[in-house]
Motif scaffolding. Structure first.
Motif, PDB file in Angstrom:
ATOM      1  N   GLY A  49      -6.173  11.975  -2.635  1.00 19.77           N
ATOM      2  CA  GLY A  49      -6.680  13.342  -2.625  1.00 19.77           C
ATOM      3  C   GLY A  49      -7.377  13.682  -3.925  1.00 19.77           C
ATOM      4  O   GLY A  49      -7.047  13.130  -4.977  1.00 19.77           O
ATOM      5  N   ILE A  50      -8.365  14.565  -3.840  1.00 16.08           N
ATOM      6  CA  ILE A  50      -9.058  15.083  -5.023  1.00 16.08           C
ATOM      7  C   ILE A  50      -8.953  16.595  -4.936  1.00 16.08           C
ATOM      8  O   ILE A  50      -9.357  17.195  -3.941  1.00 16.08           O
ATOM      9  N   GLY A  78      -4.818  12.758  -6.639  1.00 21.00           N
ATOM     10  CA  GLY A  78      -3.544  12.315  -6.095  1.00 21.00           C
ATOM     11  C   GLY A  78      -3.639  10.818  -5.875  1.00 21.00           C
ATOM     12  O   GLY A  78      -4.654  10.326  -5.380  1.00 21.00           O
ATOM     13  N   MET A  79      -2.604  10.086  -6.249  1.00 17.75           N
ATOM     14  CA  MET A  79      -2.662   8.633  -6.130  1.00 17.75           C
ATOM     15  C   MET A  79      -1.367   8.092  -5.552  1.00 17.75           C
ATOM     16  O   MET A  79      -0.283   8.609  -5.836  1.00 17.75           O
ATOM     17  N   THR A 102       1.721   9.985  -7.457  1.00 17.13           N
ATOM     18  CA  THR A 102       1.519  10.608  -8.754  1.00 17.13           C
ATOM     19  C   THR A 102       0.199  11.356  -8.751  1.00 17.13           C
ATOM     20  O   THR A 102      -0.580  11.261  -7.792  1.00 17.13           O
ATOM     21  N   GLN A 103      -0.035  12.099  -9.804  1.00 19.15           N
ATOM     22  CA  GLN A 103      -1.297  12.807  -9.980  1.00 19.15           C
ATOM     23  C   GLN A 103      -1.781  12.586 -11.400  1.00 19.15           C
ATOM     24  O   GLN A 103      -0.975  12.399 -12.315  1.00 19.15           O
ATOM     25  N   PHE A 104      -3.098  12.614 -11.571  1.00 21.09           N
ATOM     26  CA  PHE A 104      -3.670  12.528 -12.907  1.00 21.09           C
ATOM     27  C   PHE A 104      -4.975  13.303 -12.936  1.00 21.09           C
ATOM     28  O   PHE A 104      -5.583  13.571 -11.911  1.00 21.09           O
ATOM     29  N   THR A 141      -9.081   6.728   0.290  1.00 24.07           N
ATOM     30  CA  THR A 141      -9.061   6.838   1.738  1.00 24.07           C
ATOM     31  C   THR A 141     -10.407   7.371   2.241  1.00 24.07           C
ATOM     32  O   THR A 141     -11.197   7.929   1.479  1.00 24.07           O
ATOM     33  N   GLU A 142     -10.649   7.219   3.516  1.00 24.75           N
ATOM     34  CA  GLU A 142     -11.867   7.751   4.122  1.00 24.75           C
ATOM     35  C   GLU A 142     -11.898   9.276   4.003  1.00 24.75           C
ATOM     36  O   GLU A 142     -12.954   9.866   3.791  1.00 24.75           O
TER      37      GLU A 142
END
Length: 101
Positions: free
Chosen positions: A76-77, A60-61, A5-7, A43-44
């Protein structure tokens, strides 16, 4: 089971931690959404993205469940749509070419 998902939220902090007596590293970030804040694992690769603090992003999650245990991890950002600028460039001045004909 894994879901993605994304937020949208504000990146407040990001840090590297290690377990006591161990060389195992893990990464966490703090996100503010409205008046609520939380700490999430990431994540790294996300840790190394070197994003600006106190700025809005799309996160991103991944939500996982294994043997009844649920985990959340930021994968992810991303810059908000329409806000990214290329490295080494400034935002265009809409009045710059106003007098040219």
């Amino acid at each position: 089971m894994k879901l993605a998902t994304q937020f949208r939220g504000t990146l407040v902090a990001i840090e590297e931690k290690s377990m006591t007596g161990s060389n195992n590293k893990y990464y966490q970030l703090a996100v503010l959404q409205g008046s609520e804040a939380t700490s999430l694992s990431c994540t790294e690769e996300v840790y190394k993205q070197n994003k600006e603090m106190f700025k809005d992003y799309v996160f991103g999650m991944q939500i996982s469940e294994y043997e009844g245990k649920k985990t959340l991890r930021v994968t992810g950002i991303y810059d908000l749509p329409g806000t990214a600028t290329a490295p080494g460039t400034a935002a265009a001045d809409p009045g710059k070419d106003k007098d040219k004909k």
